[in-house]
Design a protein around this motif. Structure first.
Motif: not given
Length: 316
Positions: A168-173, A188-210
């Motif tokens: 979730h691309a926000r801090t707790k605060t 930045k995280i994707r470029q440093r890790t080999s783990m599969p990642l899922i992005a979360n936060g502020e995806i409200w429509n198709f354009e946001d997802g893209q």
């Protein structure tokens, strides 16, 4: 593209998962968290939050359901992960992102973002305890108050052997403020890790997802709050479908209202349907007028009657 229906404590229950996976092409669901303290929880606790365990850990439409645990004690988290696996969970997710004050006060959820070593211990214990064919995943925020802390947290999770990580691309605060979203950190995280990642936060429509995919370089997305604003958001994000028209939303409200909720119906229905309206009102202006008609009612039957009468007027 892969789209995951994420958890929302007290809102996205098994009934809502059933409804939303029936009308959307979701690839995965994650349950509300099971709170772990200092004991192995009885079966009924897992079954209450994830009744899909009794049907192959999937919704009736066939979408896999992973069970989420929240806690800070590695031993007990591992013991409860074993129990969840024995009950049939297809995956174990660990919550390190919940920003709720009460949860954080007791050292759970996002509070652990300040303790990468503890996060490592918890994930490692669960990964080692659960059979290797069952994925052990985690969900985090970028940090407590500094997004730069995410790198240590991600490293701790990767070194512990997690199979996948939702960010979730926000801090707790940062709470849920749109201005606080930092998708670029996921890149930045994707470029440093080999783990599969899922992005979360502020995806409200198709354009946001893209835009999220373009910014992060990740084509696995999780939606949570938006799935209540637009009930077919999974298809909107994944297939560029048009948002569900209002008359179909009303029909969905009636389907939800008539679901067999056993002992829960009289206790929780009125609060949960009103919560749903608080989201629908942000997308559908018509929802505001209907909400004003039901907001004073506390009994399920009264609310259902008003919605059914509204639907009849809508159709006439």
């Amino acid at each position: 593209m892969r789209v995951v229906l994420g958890p929302m404590e007290g809102v996205l229950d098994h009934l809502m998962r059933e409804i939303l996976t029936n009308i959307n092409d979701y690839d995965l669901c994650v349950t509300e968290f099971v709170r772990v303290s200092d004991q192995v929880l009885p079966d009924h606790v897992f079954h209450r939050l994830c009744p899909e365990l009794k049907q192959g850990s999937q919704t009736k439409s066939g979408v896999p359901v992973h069970l989420q645990l929240l806690g800070q004690h590695a031993k007990w988290m591992a013991e409860n992960a074993i129990k969840a696996a024995e009950l049939g969970a297809k995956g174990i997710d660990i919550n390190f992102g919940c920003p709720a004050r009460l949860v954080n006060k007791h050292g759970g959820g996002a509070a652990l973002l300040k303790e990468p070593n503890t996060i490592h211990e918890v994930v490692k214990a669960c990964r080692e305890a659960v059979p290797s064919h069952i994925p052990v995943t985690a969900k985090i925020r970028l940090g407590w108050d500094n997004p730069e802390d995410c790198f240590d947290v991600v490293d701790a999770i990767e070194q512990a052997g997690a199979n996948e990580l939702t960010i979730h691309a926000r801090t707790k605060t940062g709470g849920y403020k749109a201005s606080e979203i930092r998708w670029e950190y996921i890149d930045k995280i994707r470029q440093r890790t080999s783990m599969p990642l899922i992005a979360n936060g502020e995806i409200w429509n198709f354009e946001d997802g893209q835009r999220c995919i373009e910014t992060t370089g990740i084509d696995s997305l999780m939606v949570c709050r938006g799935a209540f604003n637009v009930p077919n958001l999974g298809n909107v994000v994944k297939h560029n479908a048009k948002p569900m028209p209002w008359d179909e939303v009303v029909e969905l409200l009636i389907v939800y209202s008539h679901y067999e909720m056993k002992g829960d119906k009289g206790l929780y229905y009125s609060n949960r349907v009103k919560q749903w309206f608080s989201y629908l009102r942000q997308q559908y202006p018509e929802a505001d007028a209907l909400f004003r008609e039901i907001r004073t009612f506390k009994k399920a039957d009264d609310i259902v009657r008003v919605i059914e009468q509204y639907q009849m007027k809508l159709a006439s």
